[in-house]
Enzyme design. Sequence first.
Site, PDB file in Angstrom:
ATOM      1  N   LYS A 259     123.227  81.311  73.457  1.00 30.94           N
ATOM      2  CA  LYS A 259     124.344  80.560  74.041  1.00 30.94           C
ATOM      3  C   LYS A 259     125.589  81.441  74.001  1.00 30.94           C
ATOM      4  O   LYS A 259     126.045  81.844  72.932  1.00 30.94           O
ATOM      5  CB  LYS A 259     124.602  79.272  73.245  1.00 30.94           C
ATOM      6  CG  LYS A 259     125.931  78.574  73.596  1.00 30.94           C
ATOM      7  CD  LYS A 259     126.185  77.295  72.776  1.00 30.94           C
ATOM      8  CE  LYS A 259     127.593  76.740  73.026  1.00 30.94           C
ATOM      9  NZ  LYS A 259     127.890  75.520  72.243  1.00 30.94           N
ATOM     10  N   ASP A 264     135.072  77.452  74.543  1.00 29.93           N
ATOM     11  CA  ASP A 264     134.665  76.055  74.735  1.00 29.93           C
ATOM     12  C   ASP A 264     135.844  75.133  74.478  1.00 29.93           C
ATOM     13  O   ASP A 264     136.144  74.793  73.334  1.00 29.93           O
ATOM     14  CB  ASP A 264     133.502  75.720  73.787  1.00 29.93           C
ATOM     15  CG  ASP A 264     133.031  74.273  73.942  1.00 29.93           C
ATOM     16  OD1 ASP A 264     133.419  73.630  74.952  1.00 29.93           O
ATOM     17  OD2 ASP A 264     132.279  73.801  73.067  1.00 29.93           O
ATOM     18  N   LYS A 271     138.479  68.942  73.817  1.00 26.72           N
ATOM     19  CA  LYS A 271     138.537  68.932  72.352  1.00 26.72           C
ATOM     20  C   LYS A 271     139.976  68.742  71.887  1.00 26.72           C
ATOM     21  O   LYS A 271     140.909  69.096  72.606  1.00 26.72           O
ATOM     22  CB  LYS A 271     138.040  70.294  71.814  1.00 26.72           C
ATOM     23  CG  LYS A 271     136.551  70.506  71.916  1.00 26.72           C
ATOM     24  CD  LYS A 271     136.168  71.854  71.305  1.00 26.72           C
ATOM     25  CE  LYS A 271     134.675  72.112  71.421  1.00 26.72           C
ATOM     26  NZ  LYS A 271     133.846  71.176  70.645  1.00 26.72           N
ATOM     27  N   ASP A 282     132.245  80.636  70.257  1.00 26.11           N
ATOM     28  CA  ASP A 282     131.129  79.816  70.718  1.00 26.11           C
ATOM     29  C   ASP A 282     130.086  80.630  71.498  1.00 26.11           C
ATOM     30  O   ASP A 282     129.188  80.071  72.116  1.00 26.11           O
ATOM     31  CB  ASP A 282     131.679  78.657  71.572  1.00 26.11           C
ATOM     32  CG  ASP A 282     130.790  77.430  71.534  1.00 26.11           C
ATOM     33  OD1 ASP A 282     129.965  77.316  70.604  1.00 26.11           O
ATOM     34  OD2 ASP A 282     130.922  76.588  72.448  1.00 26.11           O
ATOM     35  N   ASP A 341     131.539  68.293  76.749  1.00 29.71           N
ATOM     36  CA  ASP A 341     131.620  69.142  75.551  1.00 29.71           C
ATOM     37  C   ASP A 341     130.237  69.442  74.967  1.00 29.71           C
ATOM     38  O   ASP A 341     130.107  70.293  74.094  1.00 29.71           O
ATOM     39  CB  ASP A 341     132.518  68.462  74.511  1.00 29.71           C
ATOM     40  CG  ASP A 341     132.989  69.408  73.424  1.00 29.71           C
ATOM     41  OD1 ASP A 341     132.827  70.636  73.597  1.00 29.71           O
ATOM     42  OD2 ASP A 341     133.513  68.921  72.411  1.00 29.71           O
ATOM     43  N   GLU A 343     127.971  71.258  76.149  1.00 24.54           N
ATOM     44  CA  GLU A 343     127.698  72.191  77.236  1.00 24.54           C
ATOM     45  C   GLU A 343     126.672  73.261  76.872  1.00 24.54           C
ATOM     46  O   GLU A 343     126.009  73.806  77.743  1.00 24.54           O
ATOM     47  CB  GLU A 343     129.004  72.858  77.685  1.00 24.54           C
ATOM     48  CG  GLU A 343     129.456  74.074  76.863  1.00 24.54           C
ATOM     49  CD  GLU A 343     129.763  73.772  75.405  1.00 24.54           C
ATOM     50  OE1 GLU A 343     130.045  72.600  75.090  1.00 24.54           O
ATOM     51  OE2 GLU A 343     129.697  74.692  74.572  1.00 24.54           O
ATOM     52  N   ARG A 345     123.786  73.112  75.420  1.00 22.21           N
ATOM     53  CA  ARG A 345     122.402  72.756  75.775  1.00 22.21           C
ATOM     54  C   ARG A 345     122.185  72.862  77.287  1.00 22.21           C
ATOM     55  O   ARG A 345     121.075  73.131  77.734  1.00 22.21           O
ATOM     56  CB  ARG A 345     122.081  71.357  75.221  1.00 22.21           C
ATOM     57  CG  ARG A 345     122.891  70.247  75.801  1.00 22.21           C
ATOM     58  CD  ARG A 345     122.898  68.994  74.921  1.00 22.21           C
ATOM     59  NE  ARG A 345     123.774  69.121  73.750  1.00 22.21           N
ATOM     60  CZ  ARG A 345     123.930  68.195  72.822  1.00 22.21           C
ATOM     61  NH1 ARG A 345     123.274  67.044  72.905  1.00 22.21           N
ATOM     62  NH2 ARG A 345     124.746  68.396  71.803  1.00 22.21           N
TER      63      ARG A 345
HETATM   64  N1  BES Z   1     130.483  74.540  70.421  1.00 16.01           N
HETATM   65  C1  BES Z   1     130.399  73.184  70.008  1.00 16.01           C
HETATM   66  C2  BES Z   1     129.748  73.016  68.633  1.00 16.01           C
HETATM   67  C3  BES Z   1     130.545  73.506  67.459  1.00 16.01           C
HETATM   68  C4  BES Z   1     131.387  72.651  66.792  1.00 16.01           C
HETATM   69  C5  BES Z   1     130.393  74.785  66.998  1.00 16.01           C
HETATM   70  C6  BES Z   1     132.078  73.096  65.689  1.00 16.01           C
HETATM   71  C7  BES Z   1     131.085  75.220  65.900  1.00 16.01           C
HETATM   72  C8  BES Z   1     131.928  74.384  65.237  1.00 16.01           C
HETATM   73  C9  BES Z   1     129.550  72.401  71.008  1.00 16.01           C
HETATM   74  O1  BES Z   1     129.623  72.828  72.315  1.00 16.01           O
HETATM   75  C10 BES Z   1     130.056  71.003  70.975  1.00 16.01           C
HETATM   76  O2  BES Z   1     131.160  70.787  71.368  1.00 16.01           O
HETATM   77  N2  BES Z   1     129.225  70.086  70.509  1.00 16.01           N
HETATM   78  C11 BES Z   1     129.595  68.718  70.403  1.00 16.01           C
HETATM   79  C12 BES Z   1     128.445  67.901  70.920  1.00 16.01           C
HETATM   80  C13 BES Z   1     128.771  66.449  71.096  1.00 16.01           C
HETATM   81  C14 BES Z   1     129.735  66.275  72.238  1.00 16.01           C
HETATM   82  C15 BES Z   1     127.501  65.708  71.373  1.00 16.01           C
HETATM   83  C16 BES Z   1     129.873  68.417  68.944  1.00 16.01           C
HETATM   84  O3  BES Z   1     129.191  68.952  68.078  1.00 16.01           O
HETATM   85  O4  BES Z   1     130.811  67.680  68.682  1.00 16.01           O
HETATM   86 ZN    ZN Z   2     130.102  74.785  72.613  1.00 17.67          ZN
HETATM   87 MN    MN Z   3     131.242  71.945  73.380  1.00 13.70          MN
END
Ligand code: BES
Ligand code: ZN
Ligand code: MN
Length: 494
Positions: A259, A264, A271, A282, A341, A343, A345
Amino acid sequence: MQIEFVAAGASASASGAVAVLVFEGAALSGAAAALDSAASGALARAISATGFTGAKGRSLEVVAPAGLQAARVLLIGAGASDGFDAAAAETAAAEAYQALKTSGAKTLTIGLDDLPADAAARAALGVRLAAYRFDRYRTKEKPEKKPSIETVRIAVADVAAAQAADGPLKALAEAVIFARDLVSEPANVVYPEEFARRVKALEPMGLSVEVLGEAEMAKLGMGSLLGVGQGSRRDSQLAVIQWKGAADPNAQPVAFVGKGVCFDTGGISLKPADGMEDMKWDMGGAAAVAGLMHVLAGRKAKVNAVGILGLVENMPDGAAQRPGDIVTSMSGQTIEVINTDAEGRLVLADALWYCQDRFKPKFMIDLATLTGAIIIALGNDYAGLFSNNDELADNLLAASKASGDALWRLPLPAAYEKQIESMAADVKNVGGRPGGSITAALFIQRFVNGLPWAHLDIASTAWKKPSAVPTIPDGATGFGVRLLNQLVADHYEA
Ligand code: BES
Ligand code: ZN
Ligand code: MN
């Protein structure tokens, strides 16, 4: 910084800083004993005066001992002598470097006279990883805050054997540093095209690198990956890296998918501002895969390997994808994007499908800073491992133990698939809060076409802020490079 191996005994006559091992119960290592006798017992006196026992993680610094050239001698607590292996040598050398890096000394001599060559080479690896700094944008740092050490000498009984053992480990250190640099760079500097250029620049190592742009990905039907990048001024890229080190260039490859979300913001599902700057990291999964390909080429690994990087930027914009949008992935499956968010996956869905479709690999392993939930589940020292194949999972867990990149396996329960059923499309991209890392993995599993596959959620380990590990300075860790290099070396080389 320069690292060299020198003949045993060098520490007794060295100037600058010197570090030697002391084992539990204050038993001096060979190098420490030689120093002590040159200093007429000054080190032994310092030990008995302070109660320093040689316990692991403790150290004692003796300044300008009479009888020695050295400006300071660091006695490194090494724990029990029979438990002292190559991994311990790596940690001890990294601790010595950390303790002395800003001491003013220009040279550091580490006396490992009585250790085998492989432990001395691991000590060099420890120093190389410990000395990592990302300082290219610091123009006003005070000189006394900068590391003073320019040369590290490691004294060892068999210099030639240590140099030979150092070859592949030096390649590993360079690859970890390459990955850490990619992760540390801000998103205004390393965006998808720049990331791809930096990977393309590795071709002289013997890698071949193709870069697909948006038009090519659109032709392939990668609506899922492209949807993530459509709000960005930067073009999305797919980098395809190949290393052919096996005797048979057509032998079935092993494959790694990363990824690479260069930034992000969350997109329209924006966010919060607090901590958003961390999302320049990210792309840690893509950096780890790039680092792996770097070390495979660097040490000429006898394997065919493919690395695929899904490089995008997730931005809010008039052109950005909306919550509720439905995209069609390269696999043909349609996806309802509930939360923009989630994204990572969406990027992996197309990158994994492309990988299995084109390369028919033995297995695919993806790495991704995928979910905040994995940090809640495992804390900051373990990445999550998910797999549809016990043999691959067990090999990864063994490589995890050997390399120090810690993994913990989590389940893929079919019953949780319900959470990602969509009313309008084949699947939706979020499954609610319960088991958030698991439903993310279940989503990805739909795009591997039944191949042996493992998913590493490295959101917990791609950076450490702060770090308590001497080989990992604060910031980007390079997590995954050592792990996967170990996996390939132990199981998949001819
Ligand atoms: N890049 C983030 C995950 C992340 C969060 C990495 C904190 C490192 C530290 C990912 O793209 C994301 O935003 N995931 C969301 C998913 C949710 C919307 C289902 C998350 O983990 O909040
Ligand atoms: Zn992300
Ligand atoms: Mn995200």
